[in-house]
Design a protein around this motif. Structure first.
Motif, PDB file in Angstrom:
ATOM      1  N   UNK A   1      37.745   9.997  -0.694  1.00 29.73           N
ATOM      2  CA  UNK A   1      38.911   9.432  -0.014  1.00 29.73           C
ATOM      3  C   UNK A   1      39.251  10.163   1.272  1.00 29.73           C
ATOM      4  N   UNK A   2      38.666  11.329   1.484  1.00 26.69           N
ATOM      5  CA  UNK A   2      38.949  12.042   2.740  1.00 26.69           C
ATOM      6  C   UNK A   2      38.424  11.249   3.947  1.00 26.69           C
ATOM      7  N   UNK A   3      37.510  10.279   3.704  1.00 23.28           N
ATOM      8  CA  UNK A   3      36.997   9.445   4.782  1.00 23.28           C
ATOM      9  C   UNK A   3      37.724   8.101   4.877  1.00 23.28           C
ATOM     10  N   UNK A   4      38.723   7.896   4.045  1.00 25.83           N
ATOM     11  CA  UNK A   4      39.464   6.635   4.075  1.00 25.83           C
ATOM     12  C   UNK A   4      40.253   6.517   5.376  1.00 25.83           C
ATOM     13  N   UNK A   5      40.606   5.282   5.794  1.00 21.88           N
ATOM     14  CA  UNK A   5      41.368   5.109   7.038  1.00 21.88           C
ATOM     15  C   UNK A   5      42.682   5.876   7.029  1.00 21.88           C
TER      16      UNK A   5
END
Length: 477
Positions: free
Chosen positions: A390-394
């Motif tokens: 989730x660290x790459x989520x928008x």
């Protein structure tokens, strides 16, 4: 393995008590306004070589904590400058003054094994070869490769039986070699040829990690040279047929491609590029895909989430665009190659005096660029050791803090030409696995690594795999 680790531990203990001279690599010229590079030579004779071979990430992170983004150490009998952190690796990759030679940097380490591959070419010659090779990685070509790959992957995976202790990494690597043979070479290999090629590629990849760098007996360096010779003979034997053909495989494309000025590859060019491309296609991608399977076996909630995405897609709708639309899978891919970079260290050698972040780097200096270590720095990545897609989520976009904070595929002129193919291939295979199997990591299992281009499971990654009662691959929405 235990004896090697014991030797490494003893050397680290000795190094901890050994006076470490903090003399510079070379003093900055008087009046230049530049800083000398800090660092040390480590242990007598071996320097930091054993630690770099046994635990490259740990060694480099200790170097960073001690000296910062630019430092030097002694390795394989010579000095190397380490660049760790987004600003440092950006300066080297963008190379605005044209002083960083990839050919000279990689050449002394793996040159005998991957001679004249695209990664080992420089400046104008590199641009020339890359323009021709780019024809093999256009969107239209990627669509064609996917069309070739999809049924092959489905057929291979349908034959997997699963069970406890299923050697996931070993089976994935074999599958990737079969796919690369079909898509890159245009031919399905007989089992005996598959084994010979896999052994040759493994020997070639590991040759550059040899401590004894001489063609002696059956040691690592010598095995690498024999592997390279076998690959050269194999690819040369197929060139006449590929030049006369019109297939959609990479081998045929390279034999018949030219740039806008009509320049084409020689036979030797084709052989060199095929050896390098085949290595990258099945070795580095196997690192990423094996570790995706591992983390999804640990985090079953993410496995279920991705399976739901894949079931909604089904098999009849697989395209490059539809694979890109699997948002959860993209998060997992990006986080996995952050934590386990397929290529941990990239090399250059300076052709003239230069500076990096205000530090003087002399001509002829070997430079190690560290994307893997950079993606583990807490200054840029909160809780960097935690697998958290989730660290790459928008909403979070932790990779946006710096354009080189996340850089598993390199940057600048040498950014990986096959990065979109690699991501497409990994997602296709994972999609097929999710719709046919579920899996878990046995309780108490701890993954052990060996090192090639990146960290590879040393034991084949034994996990528990169970075939789904009702395969989901037939679900179409």
């Amino acid at each position: 393995m235990k004896s090697i680790q014991a030797v490494r531990r003893n050397l680290l203990r000795a190094q901890a008590g050994y006076p470490r001279p903090e003399r510079p690599l070379a003093p900055a010229p008087v009046g230049s306004g530049l800083l000398s590079v800090p660092g040390d030579s480590g242990l007598p004779l071996v320097g930091n070589t054993v630690d770099m071979l046994g635990n490259p990430l740990g060694n480099v992170l200790r170097q960073y904590r001690r000296y910062g983004q630019v430092s030097w150490s002694r390795w394989f009998g010579g000095n190397i400058v380490h660049l760790i952190g987004p600003d440092a690796i950006e300066a080297a990759w963008m190379d605005r003054d044209g002083v960083m030679s990839s050919e000279l940097g990689w050449g002394q380490l793996i040159g005998p094994f991957f001679d004249r591959g695209l990664m080992l070419l420089d400046f104008a010659e590199h641009r020339h070869h890359r323009r021709i090779m780019q024809a093999a990685f256009t969107p239209r070509r990627l669509d064609g490769y996917l069309e070739l790959m999809a049924p092959l992957v489905a057929d291979h995976i349908s034959e997997w039986d699963g069970g406890q202790g299923f050697p996931a990494s070993a089976r994935i690597k074999g599958l990737l070699l079969a796919v690369a043979s079909e898509v890159f070479m245009g031919s399905e290999l007989a089992p005996e040829h598959t084994r010979r090629l896999e052994e040759a590629f493994d020997a070639t990849v590991h040759g550059g990690r040899a401590f004894l760098r001489a063609d002696v007996g059956n040691f690592t360096w010598a095995r690498g040279l024999r592997g390279r010779e076998m690959l050269q003979e194999y690819f040369r034997s197929w060139i006449p047929a590929r030049r006369a053909g019109s297939g959609g495989d990479l081998f045929t494309v390279l034999c018949n491609s030219s740039d806008e000025d009509g320049n084409a590859f020689t036979d030797e060019d084709v052989v060199n590029h095929m050896i390098f491309a085949m290595m990258a296609a099945h070795d580095t991608t196997s690192v990423a895909l094996s570790m995706m399977v591992y983390y999804l076996g640990l985090h079953r909630d993410w496995q279920d989430r991705l399976r739901e995405e894949s079931c909604e897609l089904g098999d009849s709708a697989i395209t490059v665009k539809s694979l890109d639309a699997l948002s959860g899978m993209d998060l997992v891919f990006r986080e996995t190659v952050r934590i386990n970079a397929p290529v941990g260290m990239i090399f250059r050698k300076t052709v003239r005096d230069t500076d990096i972040l205000g530090h003087y780097i002399p001509q002829g200096c070997l430079v190690g660029i560290h994307p893997w270590a950079t993606m583990q720095l807490p200054e840029w990545w909160p809780e960097p050791k935690r697998w958290d897609p989730e660290r790459f989520s928008p909403e979070r976009s932790e990779d946006r803090v710096h354009r080189f904070a996340w850089a598993p595929f390199g940057g600048g002129a040498h950014r990986c030409i096959g990065m979109y193919f690699a991501a497409m291939e990994a997602k296709l295979i994972l999609h097929q696995l999710l719709t046919k199997f579920e899996w878990s990591v046995p309780q108490g299992y701890r993954i052990r690594f060996t090192y090639g281009t990146g960290a590879v499971p040393a034991d084949g990654l034994p996990i528990d795999v169970c075939r789904l009662r009702t395969p989901r691959s037939s679900v179409v929405h």
